[in-house]
Scaffold this active site. Structure first.
Site, PDB file in Angstrom:
ATOM      1  CG  HIS A  72      -1.851  -1.142   1.211  1.00 51.11           C
ATOM      2  ND1 HIS A  72      -2.744  -1.352   0.192  1.00 51.11           N
ATOM      3  CD2 HIS A  72      -1.979  -2.167   2.058  1.00 51.11           C
ATOM      4  CE1 HIS A  72      -3.397  -2.472   0.433  1.00 51.11           C
ATOM      5  NE2 HIS A  72      -2.951  -2.982   1.549  1.00 51.11           N
TER       6      HIS A  72
ATOM      7  NE  ARG B 247      -3.914  -5.304 -13.847  1.00 45.70           N
ATOM      8  CZ  ARG B 247      -2.884  -4.456 -13.896  1.00 45.70           C
ATOM      9  NH1 ARG B 247      -3.059  -3.183 -13.673  1.00 45.70           N
ATOM     10  NH2 ARG B 247      -1.655  -4.905 -14.159  1.00 45.70           N
TER      11      ARG B 247
ATOM     12  NE  ARG C 167      -6.550  -8.450 -17.435  1.00 44.49           N
ATOM     13  CZ  ARG C 167      -5.552  -8.346 -16.562  1.00 44.49           C
ATOM     14  NH1 ARG C 167      -4.308  -8.478 -16.963  1.00 44.49           N
ATOM     15  NH2 ARG C 167      -5.797  -8.097 -15.299  1.00 44.49           N
TER      16      ARG C 167
ATOM     17  CD  GLU D 261      -1.131 -12.350 -18.805  1.00 44.69           C
ATOM     18  OE1 GLU D 261      -0.654 -11.564 -17.962  1.00 44.69           O
ATOM     19  OE2 GLU D 261      -2.346 -12.517 -18.942  1.00 44.69           O
TER      20      GLU D 261
ATOM     21  CG  ASP E  50       0.961 -12.892 -14.865  1.00 44.64           C
ATOM     22  OD1 ASP E  50       1.286 -13.342 -13.750  1.00 44.64           O
ATOM     23  OD2 ASP E  50      -0.139 -12.368 -15.089  1.00 44.64           O
TER      24      ASP E  50
ATOM     25  NE  ARG F  13       1.847 -10.426 -10.673  1.00 46.04           N
ATOM     26  CZ  ARG F  13       1.014  -9.959 -11.592  1.00 46.04           C
ATOM     27  NH1 ARG F  13       0.700 -10.708 -12.645  1.00 46.04           N
ATOM     28  NH2 ARG F  13       0.498  -8.769 -11.494  1.00 46.04           N
TER      29      ARG F  13
ATOM     30  CB  CYS G 268      -0.383  -3.659 -20.564  1.00 41.58           C
ATOM     31  SG  CYS G 268      -0.775  -5.409 -20.509  1.00 41.58           S
TER      32      CYS G 268
END
Ligand code: PEP
Ligand code: MG
Length: 569
Positions: free
Chosen positions: A188, A295, A331, A430, A454, A464, A501
């Protein structure tokens, strides 16, 4: 004596200022024994109501500043206050004679411990949110200090880690930078830092605890390090670098709405990654040429049932309108084992990133995909709409997806719905298998968008979400660059475009390498748009190509970074 501590870069920029430790205020004075169960129950209920009202007020006051994920965490915390399982545990304690404080704390701790024990880092991280809301209620029950108050001068905020409910208590005007002991680039504090445009260094480790309150700190958000009590000469140099950085940023902002062209006149599209309507408004305001990645998960997560087709249409139309006629790449739903949906029960998976994610899940639930495609095509009439599929790994998948899409489109046409005339269908690349066989996917798509987050995790075998291997997952790794080159080479001369992206597109060092590899579109965090455009304008295509050629021959990402720094015009 100056000391340098290395962490991970989380938000670029240089800052100098005194350290201010964000020390969590824990409630005090616990009463062990209760009066009687009914009285204790009422006390707890009042404290819960006050905590819920406080959370709702914080959330609303900060709505503009929070990401959809952070908003969702606030909402989840509010819901947790009424969680039936948690309340059953509290009841049992109250019935046994515990005070409201003890009953609540025991139940909350048991719940948090359960989450911590789950293998998925996402749920482990939620344990901190549970304890956080638990403490908020305790403060109302037992009294105790509120969140720490910031000094009235600008400071470098230093913390073990920061929760959304804590970051919102900080005054952005007085935050020079963030430095955290734990967390990763997606923590955050890092997200907030990028939004505020201040530097951040995360994952510095336990050594950070040796930094005293008030110690002068130099923070380098690009290099990912801090220097404690820097020498006067270092301070002078850092001040000069900071001035330059601020100047360059102001210049970049001034021409952010102009197209980005290399010095020899090649246009590169600089787009934005967005996850909500607010993000899209920010992208437009920051000068994004388009949206390169919407997204759509925000429409589906944190709710008990799937959205309706009409609901989806309204959201998509609002987004397309917010971009004022610029192209929007949407997407399709990309969830799976690591981001489960309550209304799509799935068996737990040992390796969710290698499991039923993205289009693999969509194929198991074709109704959900059909509805999303219908909503998109209906909302997109009159707009330049691009639709993109995530996590495609085989040619058979893209063939199936394309046929499914065509069926949805012809059904809508037969029903008499107006459809978008400016429409493209593409896929994310990806998964290394898709990158290596790009030419076989090409007949089924109008564009490729490289999801380097990814693609890097799969190429380097580095989860990740695991901070312990974050250092391995560098998108500038020549192995990743070779996969990218494979994709751009396949598309060259076909009239189809290739974009990036993933986070790599917003890394200023990566910009010349990516365009040199033949990438035509860079889609980045909205706040990064002006600086990425400025980075594009700095290079000529000839320089970028030479650099990319060299980068492909290196053995590690450090060598690639060094080459770019040396060649910097
Ligand atoms: C990516 O993988 O690079 C990407 C952009 O998608 P996400 O981060 O949503 O997985
Ligand atoms: Mg991805």
């Amino acid at each position: 004596m100056s000391r340098r501590l290395q962490g991970l870069p989380a938000s670029p920029g240089i800052a100098l200022g005194p350290a201010w430790w964000f020390r969590r205020a824990l409630p005090v004075a616990m009463r062990m024994q209760g009066e009687d169960a009914a009285v204790e129950r009422m006390r707890l209920q009042e404290a819960q109501e006050r905590a819920a009202a406080e959370l709702a007020a914080l959330r609303e006051a900060q709505r503009e500043r929070l990401s959809p994920e952070e908003l969702a965490i606030f909402e989840a915390q509010e819901l947790m206050l009424q969680d039936p399982e948690l309340m059953a545990a509290v009841e049992a304690e109250l019935a046994a004679g515990a005070s409201a404080e003890v009953a609540w704390q025991k139940a909350v701790e048991a719940f948090a411990a359960q989450l911590s024990a789950l293998p998925d880092p996402y749920f482990q991280a939620r344990a901190a949110d549970v304890r956080d809301v638990g403490n908020r209620v305790l403060r109302h029950l037992a009294g105790g200090p509120e969140a720490p108050r910031m000094p009235d001068h600008p400071v470098v905020v230093v913390a073990d880690d920061l929760l959304p409910s804590e970051t919102v208590t900080l005054d952005p005007q007085r935050v020079l930078a963030f430095v955290t002991e734990g967390g990763g680039p997606t923590a955050h504090a890092a997200i907030l830092a990028r939004r505020l445009g201040v530097p951040a260094v995360v994952a510095v480790g336990a050594a950070l605890r040796t930094v005293p309150d008030g110690a002068p700190l130099l923070v380098d958000g690009e290099g990912g390090w801090i220097e404690v009590e820097p020498e006067p000469e270092t301070v002078r140099q850092a001040q000069a670098r900071r001035m330059l950085w601020l100047q360059e940023r102001a210049q970049a902002e001034a021409v952010a709405h102009e197209p980005a062209q290399t010095r020899d006149g090649v246009r590169i599209e600089v787009a934005a990654n967005v996850g909500s309507l607010e993000d899209a408004r920010q992208a437009f305001q920051k000068g994004a040429d388009s949206i390169g990645l919407l997204r759509t998960e925000f429409l589906y997560l944190d709710r008990a049932a799937a959205p309706t087709e009409e609901e989806e249409i309204n959201v998509y139309r609002a987004l397309l309108e917010a971009m004022g006629g610029k192209p929007v790449v949407v997407r399709t739903l990309d969830v799976g084992g690591d981001k489960p949906l309550p209304y799509l029960p799935m068996p737990p998976e040992a390796n969710p990133f290698l499991g039923v994610r993205g289009v693999r899940l969509s194929r198991q639930h074709p109704d959900l995909l059909r509805q999303q495609l219908r909503a998109l095509l209906r909302a997109g009439a009159g707009f330049p709409l691009r639709i993109m599929f995530p996590m495609v790994s085989t040619v058979e998948e893209i063939r199936w997806l394309r046929a499914f899409f065509e069926e949805v489109r012809s059904n809508l046409a037969a029903e008499g719905h107006p459809l978008p005339s400016d429409l493209q269908v593409g896929m994310m690349v990806e998964v290394p298998a898709a990158a290596l066989l790009a030419e076989h996917f090409l007949p089924w798509v109008d564009f490729f968008s490289l999801g380097t987050n990814d693609l890097t995790q799969y190429t380097l075998a580095a989860d990740r979400t695991n901070p312990a291997v974050a250092g391995l997952a560098d998108g500038l790794h020549p192995a990743v660059l070779r996969l990218i080159r494979h994709v751009t080479a396949a598309a060259e001369g076909t009239g189809k475009w290739v974009g990036v992206c993933g986070e790599l597109a917003g890394d200023l060092v990566a910009v010349p390498v990516l365009i040199g590899l033949g990438v035509q579109e860079l889609s980045v965090n909205p706040v990064r748009v002006p600086e990425v455009k400025a980075a594009v304008r700095r290079w000529s295509m000839a320089e970028a190509r030479a650099l990319a050629e060299e980068a492909l021959r290196q053995a590690d990402p450090e060598a690639v970074r060094r080459r770019v720094m040396e060649a910097h015009p």
